[in-house]
Design an enzyme around this catalytic site. Structure first.
Site, mmCIF file in Angstrom:
data_model
loop_
_atom_site.group_PDB
_atom_site.id
_atom_site.type_symbol
_atom_site.label_atom_id
_atom_site.label_comp_id
_atom_site.label_asym_id
_atom_site.label_seq_id
_atom_site.Cartn_x
_atom_site.Cartn_y
_atom_site.Cartn_z
ATOM 1 N N ASN A 177 0.788 -1.239 0.000
ATOM 2 C CA ASN A 177 0.000 0.000 0.000
ATOM 3 C C ASN A 177 0.819 1.288 0.000
ATOM 4 O O ASN A 177 0.268 2.353 -0.195
ATOM 5 C CB ASN A 177 -0.949 0.014 1.193
ATOM 6 N N GLU A 219 -2.483 -0.430 -7.993
ATOM 7 C CA GLU A 219 -3.900 -0.579 -7.637
ATOM 8 C C GLU A 219 -4.512 0.819 -7.556
ATOM 9 O O GLU A 219 -5.624 1.073 -7.984
ATOM 10 C CB GLU A 219 -3.997 -1.293 -6.288
ATOM 11 N N TRP A 240 -11.450 -7.893 11.236
ATOM 12 C CA TRP A 240 -10.571 -7.421 10.157
ATOM 13 C C TRP A 240 -9.120 -7.512 10.632
ATOM 14 O O TRP A 240 -8.261 -8.069 9.966
ATOM 15 C CB TRP A 240 -10.935 -5.980 9.778
ATOM 16 N N ARG A 255 -15.511 -2.884 5.141
ATOM 17 C CA ARG A 255 -15.082 -4.093 4.431
ATOM 18 C C ARG A 255 -16.298 -4.933 4.038
ATOM 19 O O ARG A 255 -17.415 -4.655 4.483
ATOM 20 C CB ARG A 255 -14.148 -4.950 5.316
ATOM 21 N N ASP A 281 -7.802 -11.782 -4.964
ATOM 22 C CA ASP A 281 -7.687 -10.701 -4.000
ATOM 23 C C ASP A 281 -8.014 -11.215 -2.592
ATOM 24 O O ASP A 281 -7.340 -10.884 -1.620
ATOM 25 C CB ASP A 281 -8.659 -9.586 -4.419
ATOM 26 N N HIS A 335 -1.638 1.795 9.688
ATOM 27 C CA HIS A 335 -2.632 1.823 8.589
ATOM 28 C C HIS A 335 -3.294 3.195 8.620
ATOM 29 O O HIS A 335 -2.588 4.204 8.630
ATOM 30 C CB HIS A 335 -3.617 0.668 8.807
ATOM 31 N N SER A 382 2.466 -2.091 5.089
ATOM 32 C CA SER A 382 3.481 -3.144 5.227
ATOM 33 C C SER A 382 4.869 -2.618 4.869
ATOM 34 O O SER A 382 5.835 -2.763 5.630
ATOM 35 C CB SER A 382 3.121 -4.343 4.336
HETATM 36 C C1 LIG Z 1 -6.420 -6.828 7.607
HETATM 37 C C2 LIG Z 1 -5.249 -6.012 7.206
HETATM 38 C C3 LIG Z 1 -5.016 -5.754 5.893
HETATM 39 C C4 LIG Z 1 -3.899 -5.040 5.499
HETATM 40 N N1 LIG Z 1 -3.701 -4.842 4.184
HETATM 41 C C5 LIG Z 1 -2.572 -4.265 3.775
HETATM 42 C C6 LIG Z 1 -2.294 -4.182 2.379
HETATM 43 O O1 LIG Z 1 -3.092 -4.600 1.543
HETATM 44 N N2 LIG Z 1 -1.108 -3.632 2.020
HETATM 45 C C7 LIG Z 1 -0.203 -3.177 2.921
HETATM 46 O O2 LIG Z 1 0.866 -2.706 2.517
HETATM 47 N N3 LIG Z 1 -0.455 -3.224 4.250
HETATM 48 C C8 LIG Z 1 -1.611 -3.758 4.695
HETATM 49 N N4 LIG Z 1 -1.871 -3.846 6.037
HETATM 50 C C9 LIG Z 1 -0.952 -3.190 6.997
HETATM 51 C C10 LIG Z 1 0.185 -4.075 7.484
HETATM 52 O O3 LIG Z 1 -0.278 -5.339 7.790
HETATM 53 C C11 LIG Z 1 0.822 -3.448 8.727
HETATM 54 O O4 LIG Z 1 1.156 -2.132 8.416
HETATM 55 C C12 LIG Z 1 2.061 -4.155 9.233
HETATM 56 O O5 LIG Z 1 1.795 -5.506 9.453
HETATM 57 C C13 LIG Z 1 2.569 -3.507 10.515
HETATM 58 O O6 LIG Z 1 3.726 -4.184 10.928
HETATM 59 P P1 LIG Z 1 4.058 -4.416 12.488
HETATM 60 O O7 LIG Z 1 5.302 -5.202 12.537
HETATM 61 O O8 LIG Z 1 4.007 -3.117 13.199
HETATM 62 O O9 LIG Z 1 2.858 -5.334 13.019
HETATM 63 P P2 LIG Z 1 2.630 -6.866 12.647
HETATM 64 O O10 LIG Z 1 3.137 -7.164 11.316
HETATM 65 O O11 LIG Z 1 1.193 -7.135 12.923
HETATM 66 O O12 LIG Z 1 3.536 -7.663 13.698
HETATM 67 C C14 LIG Z 1 3.294 -7.702 15.077
HETATM 68 C C15 LIG Z 1 4.219 -8.748 15.678
HETATM 69 O O13 LIG Z 1 4.210 -8.661 17.106
HETATM 70 C C16 LIG Z 1 4.112 -9.968 17.650
HETATM 71 N N5 LIG Z 1 3.544 -9.822 18.988
HETATM 72 C C17 LIG Z 1 2.333 -9.324 19.333
HETATM 73 N N6 LIG Z 1 2.216 -9.318 20.675
HETATM 74 C C18 LIG Z 1 3.372 -9.812 21.176
HETATM 75 C C19 LIG Z 1 3.849 -10.064 22.493
HETATM 76 N N7 LIG Z 1 3.124 -9.761 23.573
HETATM 77 N N8 LIG Z 1 5.077 -10.612 22.645
HETATM 78 C C20 LIG Z 1 5.854 -10.905 21.558
HETATM 79 N N9 LIG Z 1 5.447 -10.693 20.286
HETATM 80 C C21 LIG Z 1 4.226 -10.143 20.114
HETATM 81 C C22 LIG Z 1 3.243 -10.701 16.646
HETATM 82 O O14 LIG Z 1 3.348 -12.102 16.776
HETATM 83 C C23 LIG Z 1 3.838 -10.184 15.344
HETATM 84 O O15 LIG Z 1 5.002 -10.893 15.026
HETATM 85 C C24 LIG Z 1 -3.002 -4.536 6.470
HETATM 86 C C25 LIG Z 1 -3.262 -4.770 7.821
HETATM 87 C C26 LIG Z 1 -4.371 -5.488 8.194
HETATM 88 C C27 LIG Z 1 -4.630 -5.731 9.648
#
Ligand SMILES: Cc1cc2nc3c(=O)[nH]c(=O)nc-3n(C[C@H](O)[C@H](O)[C@H](O)COP(=O)(O)OP(=O)(O)OC[C@H]3O[C@@H](n4cnc5c(N)ncnc54)[C@H](O)[C@@H]3O)c2cc1C
Length: 626
Positions: free
Chosen positions: A62, A126, A218, A249, A352, A389, A435
């Site tokens: 995204n 997209e 979601w 959604r 998708d 997000h 992401s």
């Molecule tokens: C439904 C959905 C759809 C999305 N669609 C898109 C898309 O189409 N394109 C795009 O680019 N982005 C998309 N995103 C956004 C993207 O998923 C996030 O921006 C990204 O995952 C954020 O990364 P993060 O590492 O901060 O969190 P996450 O990737 O969610 O990672 C969190 C991590 O923390 C760990 N964790 C949690 N609690 C604990 C704990 N207490 N102890 C140890 N570990 C823990 C989890 O196991 C995980 O490994 C979407 C998100 C969602 C929810």
């Protein structure tokens, strides 16, 4: 009787979480750590390959600015985020991520991610900022690169350990403590610097899904507010805690709508009200200047649909059949090409979902949905906390060193707590990183944290008494349950403890009914929020009485403890911000309009970890010079 052993891990940099941010941080930090003879340790409650929000895969990246292609500038991305968040964004952070995000995407491609290409070999977009991918294995690829980097640098990856609390030495974070979700082991991590990247939070609010569907949401059910809890408990200043995200959604299976709106140019309508974005256009005047500029902020798009639902004009529908017909119309004079195009559109529509929300494909199949024949219902989901997000909640972090802003106290992405860094969902006011941007921000934090360790290479001073007290606190639910579970015929009903799921339902009921959840049509007020705070006092009291029958329930108990603090920060900040700024996320019925004179600012908060007293404060907005 449970008998926990203690495992001690000493490291230079500790990365808590194993999602996209943590993988970015690990990849980058490992490179710099190797050069400086330092150790990096990653700890995840799950397994890196499929943990976090991208566990199931994604169908689009995204955030891609397209600097190499000359498509956009970083300043344009900053404008887009400012506009979507109704003026409230840390433009220095957004800018910093924007200028690094493309390189993360190029790395993904190098590591094997299939990004769609057109006939000229250019990325298929997209929308303006989004790239289409074959992303079922997106997380595995990015995790593999992180694992390789950590292994190459002699670091360590520890999976299936749930991190409960930070370890503190005054205002310095010196590591973290948690427990194994598979063995009776307490893990004590001693670190010179710590990056928190444990995602956002779901199930703080009561979900729409009930009964056998409970757990379907979601946002993935395994992120439970641990990032927010960790930084709040460390005494870090937090920002945008009032900003929740409510996506619209496909109803009940929460399937993505991005491809429909952006790629297929589909319209959304209500059953009897027509296209709400057109019919209710005048409402946008009330939210000027943001309501009058395209793209219309996500919350305002939600809001117009919500007004239709409130007026009894629902359900809302995505006009999938109309969109497909329009695209295929170009080929109507050539039956062979028409058939081919229809097949292509059909497979794109299903892929998708199969790439990222398989249950939506199940639901369509179960309901005999053919998207080219009939429209599908959409709905506003329950609220989530996801700073990466379209939400913005997270820790208040130091900005990039080279920009002249009021937000700098040394190292990029360091919170107001010494040695504690936050990125991705864990850092606030820098929405729309998604992401790719989360990975890039993880890299920024990873590099800065190693620099911090090089500059402050002192052994962490971990207080044994603190570890002892926290170890007791962590295992208390198991001990409480063991001591009393045989006193009643039904172990679930017991005056001595409350089970984790019962506790969660109580939290969700408060949030749903008083803090603007689904059942209160996302509306709240000062009086409702004050009542929520009264009920939180009792909820917090009872959190000391959570009982857990086994390690899995122990994790459930701790997840809810984390959710509760996220909920409290949210309620307090909605109470503090005396206006309505994001009506499609929440609506303060007693202050129903936007008040730019008083509230075009960040609403920040900080909890004193010793007294658990909260302080609320405003912080100025810095705008990127044109
Ligand atoms: C439904 C959905 C759809 C999305 N669609 C898109 C898309 O189409 N394109 C795009 O680019 N982005 C998309 N995103 C956004 C993207 O998923 C996030 O921006 C990204 O995952 C954020 O990364 P993060 O590492 O901060 O969190 P996450 O990737 O969610 O990672 C969190 C991590 O923390 C760990 N964790 C949690 N609690 C604990 C704990 N207490 N102890 C140890 N570990 C823990 C989890 O196991 C995980 O490994 C979407 C998100 C969602 C929810």
């Amino acid at each position: 009787m449970a008998n926990f052993e203690t495992v001690e891990v000493s490291t230079d940099l500790l990365i808590v979480g194993g999602g996209f941010t943590a993988c970015g941080a690990a990849t980058e930090a490992a490179y710099w750590a190797k050069k400086n003879g330092l150790k990096v340790t990653v700890v995840d409650k799950a397994a890196l390959d499929r943990s976090g929000a991208i566990a199931m895969g994604l169908s689009a990246i995204n955030q891609y600015v397209g600097l190499r292609e000359g498509d956009n500038t970083c300043e344009e991305y900053v404008n887009y985020v400012r506009q979507d968040l109704m003026g409230i964004s840390r433009e220095d952070l957004v800018y910093n991520i924007a200028r690094h995000v493309d390189s993360s995407v190029h790395l993904f491609e190098k590591w094997g991610l299939k990004i769609w290409l057109d006939e000229d070999g250019k990325y298929v977009h997209e929308g303006r900022w989004q790239l289409m991918i074959n992303g079922e294995s997106y997380k595995i690829l990015i995790a593999e690169a992180a694992k390789n980097a950590i292994n190459d640098a002699g670091g360590e990856i520890i999976e299936r350990v749930f991190i409960c609390e930070p370890l503190m030495d005054g205002n310095k974070c010196v590591g973290a403590i948690g427990f194994s979700t598979r063995e009776e082991k307490i893990y004590v991590f001693k670190a010179k610097a710590t990056i928190t990247a444990m995602g956002g939070a779901v199930h703080v609010f009561r979900p729409r899904s009930a009964g056998e569907g409970f757990g379907r949401s979601w946002y993935p059910p395994f992120n439970t507010g641990s990032s927010a809890f960790f930084t709040i408990k460390a005494g870090a200043e937090m920002t945008c805690q009032e900003v929740r995200f409510i996506p619209v959604r496909f109803k009940d299976a929460y399937g993505p709508v991005g491809a429909w709106f952006l790629l297929f140019k589909s319209r959304a309508i209500s059953a009897t009200g027509g296209e709400y974005m057109a019919v209710r256009k005048d409402e946008l005047q009330n939210w000027a200047p943001y309501g009058l500029v395209k793209p219309i902020p996500a919350n305002l798009r939600n809001y117009l649909g919500m007004l239709d639902v409130e007026a009894g004009l629902g359900p809302l529908y995505m006009e999938t059949d109309e969109a497909i017909a329009k695209i295929a119309d170009e080929f109507k004079d050539d039956p062979k090409a028409f058939k081919k195009k229809m097949k292509e559109l059909d497979s794109e529509a299903w892929e998708d979902f199969l790439d990222m929300t398989i249950s939506q494909a199940h639901l369509w199949a179960a309901l005999n949905v053919k998207p080219d024949e009939k429209h599908s219902e959409i709905a506003a989901c329950e609220p989530y906390f996801i700073g990466s997000h379209s939400g913005a909640s997270g820790a208040w972090v130091s900005g990039p060193e080279d920009l002249d802003t009021p937000y700098k106290w040394g190292y990029a992405n360091m919170t107001t707590v010494d040695g504690l860094f936050a990125a991705g969902d864990a850092s606030g006011a820098s929405s729309h990183k998604f992401s790719s941007g989360s990975h890039a921000e993880g890299r920024i934090a990873g590099m800065a944290a190693i620099k911090y360790v090089v500059d402050n290479n002192n052994e962490p001073n971990v207080d044994a008494a603190q570890v002892e007290a926290l170890s007791k606190k962590i295992t208390a639910p198991i001990k409480l349950y063991d001591a009393h579970c045989n006193e009643t015929t039904q172990p679930e009903v017991n005056p001595n403890y409350i089970k984790p799921d019962q506790f969660m339902h109580r939290l969700q009921k408060i949030m749903d009914e008083y803090a603007g959840g689904v059942s209160s049509a996302f509306k709240t007020s000062k009086s409702l929020l004050e009542r929520a705070m009264e009920l939180f006092v009792y909820l917090k009291e009872d959190s000391a009485k959570i009982g857990a029958a086994n390690l899995h329930e122990l994790m459930r108990g701790w997840e809810n403890m984390h959710r509760m603090y996220q909920g409290e920060a949210h309620v307090r900040t909605m109470l503090f911000r005396d206006e309505t700024r994001w009506p499609g996320y929440y609506y303060r019925a007693d202050t129903p309009t936007m008040d730019n004179d008083n509230w075009l600012c960040f609403a920040n908060c900080r909890m004193d970890p010793a007294t658990e007293e909260w302080e609320m404060m405003k912080r100025d907005i810095w705008t990127l010079p044109e």
